[in-house]
Design a protein around this motif. Structure first.
Motif, PDB file in Angstrom:
ATOM      1  N   ASN A  59       0.813  -1.220   0.000  1.00  6.77           N
ATOM      2  CA  ASN A  59       0.000   0.000   0.000  1.00  6.77           C
ATOM      3  C   ASN A  59       0.845   1.269   0.000  1.00  6.77           C
ATOM      4  OD1 ASN A  59      -2.448  -1.272  -0.167  1.00  6.77           O
ATOM      5  ND2 ASN A  59      -2.779  -1.306   2.039  1.00  6.77           N
ATOM      6  N   ARG A  60       2.120   1.159   0.297  1.00  7.43           N
ATOM      7  CA  ARG A  60       3.013   2.321   0.268  1.00  7.43           C
ATOM      8  C   ARG A  60       3.604   2.562  -1.111  1.00  7.43           C
ATOM      9  NH1 ARG A  60       7.323   2.334   4.632  1.00  7.43           N
ATOM     10  NH2 ARG A  60       7.402   4.468   3.929  1.00  7.43           N
ATOM     11  N   GLN A  61       3.358   1.666  -2.058  1.00  6.54           N
ATOM     12  CA  GLN A  61       3.954   1.783  -3.389  1.00  6.54           C
ATOM     13  C   GLN A  61       3.082   2.656  -4.287  1.00  6.54           C
ATOM     14  OE1 GLN A  61       7.042   0.678  -3.879  1.00  6.54           O
ATOM     15  NE2 GLN A  61       6.798   0.094  -1.721  1.00  6.54           N
ATOM     16  N   PRO A  62       3.668   3.704  -4.861  1.00  4.76           N
ATOM     17  CA  PRO A  62       2.874   4.576  -5.738  1.00  4.76           C
ATOM     18  C   PRO A  62       2.749   4.048  -7.172  1.00  4.76           C
ATOM     19  CG  PRO A  62       5.060   5.496  -5.424  1.00  4.76           C
ATOM     20  CD  PRO A  62       4.981   4.258  -4.568  1.00  4.76           C
ATOM     21  N   THR A  63       3.615   3.115  -7.578  1.00  2.56           N
ATOM     22  CA  THR A  63       3.583   2.619  -8.955  1.00  2.56           C
ATOM     23  C   THR A  63       3.314   1.121  -8.969  1.00  2.56           C
ATOM     24  OG1 THR A  63       5.945   2.123  -9.042  1.00  2.56           O
ATOM     25  CG2 THR A  63       5.281   4.363  -9.659  1.00  2.56           C
ATOM     26  N   SER A  64       2.795   0.656 -10.077  1.00  7.97           N
ATOM     27  CA  SER A  64       2.547  -0.780 -10.196  1.00  7.97           C
ATOM     28  C   SER A  64       3.858  -1.564 -10.299  1.00  7.97           C
ATOM     29  CB  SER A  64       1.648  -1.078 -11.399  1.00  7.97           C
ATOM     30  OG  SER A  64       2.287  -0.705 -12.594  1.00  7.97           O
ATOM     31  N   LYS A  65       4.889  -0.954 -10.887  1.00  9.63           N
ATOM     32  CA  LYS A  65       6.189  -1.615 -10.971  1.00  9.63           C
ATOM     33  C   LYS A  65       6.761  -1.847  -9.566  1.00  9.63           C
ATOM     34  CE  LYS A  65       8.839  -0.389 -14.372  1.00  9.63           C
ATOM     35  NZ  LYS A  65       9.806   0.297 -15.242  1.00  9.63           N
ATOM     36  N   GLY A  66       6.648  -0.863  -8.709  1.00  5.78           N
ATOM     37  CA  GLY A  66       7.098  -1.003  -7.323  1.00  5.78           C
ATOM     38  C   GLY A  66       6.291  -2.044  -6.578  1.00  5.78           C
ATOM     39  N   TRP A  67       5.007  -2.106  -6.874  1.00  9.03           N
ATOM     40  CA  TRP A  67       4.121  -3.087  -6.248  1.00  9.03           C
ATOM     41  C   TRP A  67       4.608  -4.494  -6.569  1.00  9.03           C
ATOM     42  CZ3 TRP A  67       0.559  -6.939  -7.280  1.00  9.03           C
ATOM     43  CH2 TRP A  67      -0.457  -7.121  -6.352  1.00  9.03           C
ATOM     44  N   TRP A  68       4.972  -4.727  -7.834  1.00 10.11           N
ATOM     45  CA  TRP A  68       5.422  -6.051  -8.242  1.00 10.11           C
ATOM     46  C   TRP A  68       6.783  -6.402  -7.647  1.00 10.11           C
ATOM     47  CZ3 TRP A  68       2.312  -9.601  -9.794  1.00 10.11           C
ATOM     48  CH2 TRP A  68       1.135  -9.245 -10.447  1.00 10.11           C
ATOM     49  N   VAL A  69       7.646  -5.407  -7.488  1.00  9.54           N
ATOM     50  CA  VAL A  69       8.955  -5.651  -6.880  1.00  9.54           C
ATOM     51  C   VAL A  69       8.789  -6.083  -5.425  1.00  9.54           C
ATOM     52  CG1 VAL A  69      11.108  -4.538  -6.145  1.00  9.54           C
ATOM     53  CG2 VAL A  69      10.213  -4.122  -8.438  1.00  9.54           C
ATOM     54  N   VAL A  70       7.924  -5.395  -4.693  1.00 10.68           N
ATOM     55  CA  VAL A  70       7.676  -5.742  -3.284  1.00 10.68           C
ATOM     56  C   VAL A  70       7.048  -7.131  -3.189  1.00 10.68           C
ATOM     57  CG1 VAL A  70       6.306  -5.129  -1.252  1.00 10.68           C
ATOM     58  CG2 VAL A  70       7.542  -3.360  -2.497  1.00 10.68           C
ATOM     59  N   LEU A  71       6.093  -7.412  -4.041  1.00  7.34           N
ATOM     60  CA  LEU A  71       5.452  -8.728  -4.028  1.00  7.34           C
ATOM     61  C   LEU A  71       6.465  -9.833  -4.341  1.00  7.34           C
ATOM     62  CD1 LEU A  71       2.817 -10.339  -3.741  1.00  7.34           C
ATOM     63  CD2 LEU A  71       2.481 -10.022  -6.200  1.00  7.34           C
ATOM     64  N   ALA A  72       7.345  -9.585  -5.304  1.00  7.08           N
ATOM     65  CA  ALA A  72       8.365 -10.582  -5.653  1.00  7.08           C
ATOM     66  C   ALA A  72       9.305 -10.828  -4.480  1.00  7.08           C
ATOM     67  CB  ALA A  72       9.145 -10.122  -6.880  1.00  7.08           C
ATOM     68  N   ALA A  73       9.690  -9.779  -3.778  1.00  6.10           N
ATOM     69  CA  ALA A  73      10.577  -9.943  -2.619  1.00  6.10           C
ATOM     70  C   ALA A  73       9.893 -10.795  -1.549  1.00  6.10           C
ATOM     71  CB  ALA A  73      10.958  -8.581  -2.052  1.00  6.10           C
ATOM     72  N   PHE A  74       8.608 -10.553  -1.321  1.00  7.66           N
ATOM     73  CA  PHE A  74       7.862 -11.319  -0.322  1.00  7.66           C
ATOM     74  C   PHE A  74       7.756 -12.784  -0.732  1.00  7.66           C
ATOM     75  CE2 PHE A  74       3.998 -13.023   1.576  1.00  7.66           C
ATOM     76  CZ  PHE A  74       4.134 -12.631   2.899  1.00  7.66           C
ATOM     77  N   VAL A  75       7.438 -13.026  -1.983  1.00  5.21           N
ATOM     78  CA  VAL A  75       7.279 -14.404  -2.467  1.00  5.21           C
ATOM     79  C   VAL A  75       8.610 -15.152  -2.432  1.00  5.21           C
ATOM     80  CG1 VAL A  75       6.754 -15.773  -4.536  1.00  5.21           C
ATOM     81  CG2 VAL A  75       5.221 -13.931  -3.844  1.00  5.21           C
TER      82      VAL A  75
END
Length: 122
Positions: A59-75
């Motif tokens: 929810n802190r990510q302003p861009t969809s690219k950042g969203w995917w980077v955070v999700l990838a790190a979690f996974v």
């Protein structure tokens, strides 16, 4: 970006329970008849806490690219966190709840920092 609801954290909690059941079955070739419902509730709560960490950083990510980077790190760190959940069982229920949060929080935070760098460069 649209903010995620905290209720999505329950999905990570359910995945944690499925992972624990699956890993026991793969290891021993049978389901764990000695596990109590409380054991699965604690696994669920631990996974849900991890899901809340994920949602916070997503929810802190302003861009969809950042969203995917955070999700990838979690996974990518989830297998280690789920392994630590099993290891945390040696310390009791509190260990199961706290141990997996360490890699989830650390790597999701690092993913958030990488997402910030990706945002600046792109």
């Amino acid at each position: 970006m649209k903010k995620l609801s905290v209720f999505w954290a329950a999905l990570v909690g359910l995945f944690s329970v499925v992972w624990q059941v699956g890993s026991f079955y793969l290891r021993f070739g049978r389901l764990n008849e000695l596990a109590t419902p409380l054991d699965y509730i604690i696994f669920f709560l631990s996974g849900t806490l991890g899901g809340l960490i994920l949602i916070y950083f997503l929810n802190r990510q302003p861009t969809s690219k950042g969203w995917w980077v955070v999700l990838a790190a979690f996974v990518l760190v989830s297998p280690a966190a789920l392994f630590m959940m099993i290891g945390g069982g040696l310390l009791g229920p509190l260990g199961v709840l706290i141990f997996p949060q360490i890699p989830w929080a650390l790597f999701t935070w690092i993913g958030s920092l990488v997402a910030r760098l990706v945002k600046r460069s792109g």
